[in-house]
Scaffold this motif. Sequence first.
Motif, mmCIF file in Angstrom:
data_model
loop_
_atom_site.group_PDB
_atom_site.id
_atom_site.type_symbol
_atom_site.label_atom_id
_atom_site.label_comp_id
_atom_site.label_asym_id
_atom_site.label_seq_id
_atom_site.Cartn_x
_atom_site.Cartn_y
_atom_site.Cartn_z
ATOM 1 N N GLU A 199 100.514 -73.476 -34.741
ATOM 2 C CA GLU A 199 100.678 -73.944 -33.370
ATOM 3 C C GLU A 199 101.674 -75.094 -33.417
ATOM 4 O O GLU A 199 101.419 -76.121 -34.036
ATOM 5 N N ALA B 186 98.769 -76.074 -29.510
ATOM 6 C CA ALA B 186 99.093 -74.762 -28.948
ATOM 7 C C ALA B 186 100.513 -74.402 -29.365
ATOM 8 O O ALA B 186 101.201 -75.191 -30.012
ATOM 9 N N THR B 187 100.952 -73.234 -28.963
ATOM 10 C CA THR B 187 102.290 -72.794 -29.361
ATOM 11 C C THR B 187 103.391 -73.444 -28.531
ATOM 12 O O THR B 187 104.542 -73.444 -28.949
ATOM 13 N N THR B 188 103.056 -74.035 -27.370
ATOM 14 C CA THR B 188 104.063 -74.731 -26.569
ATOM 15 C C THR B 188 103.545 -76.102 -26.153
ATOM 16 O O THR B 188 102.326 -76.342 -26.117
ATOM 17 N N ARG C 32 103.643 -77.423 -23.171
ATOM 18 C CA ARG C 32 102.924 -77.312 -21.898
ATOM 19 C C ARG C 32 101.475 -76.865 -22.116
ATOM 20 O O ARG C 32 100.553 -77.445 -21.544
ATOM 21 N N GLU C 33 101.270 -75.856 -22.956
ATOM 22 C CA GLU C 33 99.906 -75.386 -23.236
ATOM 23 C C GLU C 33 99.075 -76.475 -23.910
ATOM 24 O O GLU C 33 97.908 -76.676 -23.564
ATOM 25 N N GLN D 61 98.154 -79.092 -21.256
ATOM 26 C CA GLN D 61 97.138 -78.583 -20.332
ATOM 27 C C GLN D 61 95.755 -78.571 -20.985
ATOM 28 O O GLN D 61 94.767 -78.973 -20.373
ATOM 29 N N GLN D 62 95.687 -78.117 -22.234
ATOM 30 C CA GLN D 62 94.401 -78.071 -22.932
ATOM 31 C C GLN D 62 93.864 -79.481 -23.184
ATOM 32 O O GLN D 62 92.668 -79.734 -23.022
#
Length: 155
Positions: free
Chosen positions: A104, A126-128, A130-131, A134-135
């Motif tokens: 990630e 995460a992989t981005t 933004r993700e 958000q998480q």
Amino acid sequence: MPINRYLWFVLIAIFVGLPIGNAADLVTSPPEPAGEEKGIWGAIAFSRADGRHGFFWGADKRKEAEDAALEHCGNAKGRACSVVKVFRNHRHWDDDDGTGFPYEHCAALSVGNVRAETPFWGAASATTRREAEQQAMSLCGGEGKQCKIREWVCT
């Protein structure tokens, strides 16, 4: 055989991917890979006692990233720093060390009201970007807990 409502909630939350509990319940890092550690490592350290943090990315080894993040958190005058997120990126597209530790590329730290006795916080990878953001916001409790992204990093 009937299943009680709480168990249904837990099963649905797991299936949908909703967090259960507070981010402090998620402090444990993923298991350390055995053998060769492929990839480019990063880590975020956080002090729940005072809301200070530190991060590092670009390490060849997991421990190097963790140690550097803890050092940066300590340099920021964090009183009780601990590693709250470890992540890594592919060094080569065919990287696979068989550990199951995900690749990630990004991580984020969200912190709520630091004046509270126990500040709300969340850390995610995460992989981005933004993700990850958000998480982390979701784990912290969102804007209702005055959560804001304090740090993000991508390898």
